[in-house]
Scaffold this active site. Structure first.
Site, short mmCIF file in Angstrom:
data_model
loop_
_atom_site.label_atom_id
_atom_site.label_comp_id
_atom_site.label_asym_id
_atom_site.label_seq_id
_atom_site.Cartn_x
_atom_site.Cartn_y
_atom_site.Cartn_z
N VAL A 179 0.92 -1.34 -0.20
CA VAL A 179 0.05 0.31 -0.01
C VAL A 179 0.92 1.05 0.00
O VAL A 179 1.72 1.65 0.94
CB VAL A 179 -0.77 -0.11 1.31
CG1 VAL A 179 -1.87 1.15 1.30
CG2 VAL A 179 -1.93 -1.44 1.08
N THR A 239 9.92 -2.44 -2.63
CA THR A 239 9.82 -0.95 -3.16
C THR A 239 9.08 -0.03 -2.08
O THR A 239 9.65 1.17 -1.90
CB THR A 239 8.71 -0.93 -4.39
OG1 THR A 239 9.24 -1.67 -5.54
CG2 THR A 239 8.39 0.59 -5.15
N LYS A 240 8.17 -0.62 -1.28
CA LYS A 240 7.52 0.44 -0.31
C LYS A 240 8.66 0.55 0.79
O LYS A 240 8.62 1.67 1.31
CB LYS A 240 6.37 -0.37 0.27
CG LYS A 240 5.75 0.52 1.31
CD LYS A 240 4.52 -0.20 1.78
CE LYS A 240 3.75 0.27 3.30
NZ LYS A 240 3.48 1.63 2.80
N MET A 241 9.31 -0.64 1.17
CA MET A 241 10.23 -0.39 2.21
C MET A 241 11.44 0.62 1.79
O MET A 241 11.90 1.50 2.79
CB MET A 241 10.78 -1.86 2.54
CG MET A 241 10.02 -2.80 3.39
SD MET A 241 9.40 -2.52 4.69
CE MET A 241 7.79 -1.79 4.57
#
Length: 298
Positions: free
Chosen positions: A124, A172-174
């Site tokens: 998300v 990608t989010k991290m």
């Protein structure tokens, strides 16, 4: 919607998504807070107000359905997946939307896949409110296309498949969080020091002169607000970012500092921040003094 949905976790994200979609009647909702006598009544009341069907056990949410969304806290994501694996139906899609490291999602995938379920990594990529079902979702894993179709049926409209490897979406989010949450932590460190030195206006003016997208007092006010309300949750996510960076071998010194700063402000318990940057700084200073006083008295 005829197909039932298993929804694990009814916190901010889970409740926002369920109430924004037209599938609220199809959701079988399980939240771990219903296991705790101290929080059970409040959670059941919250589900009742939202009009969702709360089920008493994880098995009740997972076993009868073919599409599952996991939206729990970062520190519980792996344990929940391992527990869900005991009950998951063969071929059921398990969409893990939790903010955790690729290694954590890969471990969760092994548990779900070994039990015959299909695991999908979903990241998300923005706050769920106000975006709601328009929030950007990155999806990866061998069953990403099936998950994209299922999420679209639930009303999500901003979905992008980024590969077949579990961990690609979460990586990608991290790694993005290194910058996003790191800037929040740097904001706190900068603004608190500037206020203590009596140069807050000068520092803000200097920053405004060098960068114009948004006045820094507004940006700092927003960043402190996020940390005061969600610092503990963000610290847990940033622990996963540390794990991500350490796994890459690129170093995590600044991110470890972000964990410490997010947690320090989150533990102050300032869940209803006052309006304005100055008021937020004052409330942090006061809460820290009270926290120190209690520690000294003990």
């Amino acid at each position: 919607m005829e197909q039932e949905i298993g929804l694990i976790g009814f916190g901010e994200a889970g409740s926002t998504f369920a109430m924004a979609g037209d599938w609220i009647d199809a959701a079988r909702v399980y939240d771990i807070q219903t296991n705790d006598r101290a929080t059970r009544d409040a959670m059941l009341a919250r589900c009742a107000r939202a009009g969702v069907r709360a089920v008493p056990t994880l098995a009740d949410a997972v076993a009868p359905v073919s599409f599952i969304l996991s939206l729990v806290t970062a520190d519980q994501a792996l344990a929940v997946a391992q527990a869900a694996a005991v009950h998951i139906a063969p071929g059921a899609l398990y969409c893990d939307l939790n903010s955790v490291a690729p290694q954590t999602k890969q471990a969760a995938a092994r548990a779900i896949e070994a039990a015959g379920g299909h695991y999908v990594d979903v990241a998300v990529m923005a706050p769920v409110d106000p975006a709601r079902l328009n929030v950007p979702l990155l999806v990866s894993g061998a069953h990403a296309d099936a998950a994209r179709a299922g999420l679209a049926r639930l009303g999500f409209i901003n979905i992008r498949v980024v590969g077949e490897a579990v961990g690609r979406a979460s990586a990608t989010k991290m790694i993005r969080s290194v910058m996003v949450k790191g800037l929040e932590a740097l904001t706190a460190e900068c603004m608190l020091a500037a206020d203590a030195a009596g140069v807050l206006d000068e520092v803000i003016g200097s920053l405004d002169a060098s960068e114009k997208p948004r006045p820094w007092d507004i940006r700092a006010d927003y960043n402190l607000d996020r940390m005061m309300v969600h610092g503990l949750r963000r610290a847990a996510e940033m622990e996963e970012v540390v794990k991500t960076l350490d796994g890459l071998g690129t170093g995590s010194a600044m991110t470890r500092g972000t964990v410490e700063r997010q947690q320090a402000i989150g533990t102050l318990g300032l869940k209803t921040p006052p309006e304005g940057l100055g008021a937020k700084i004052d409330s942090i200073i006061q809460a820290k003094a009270e926290q120190t006083g209690k520690a000294d008295a003990a």
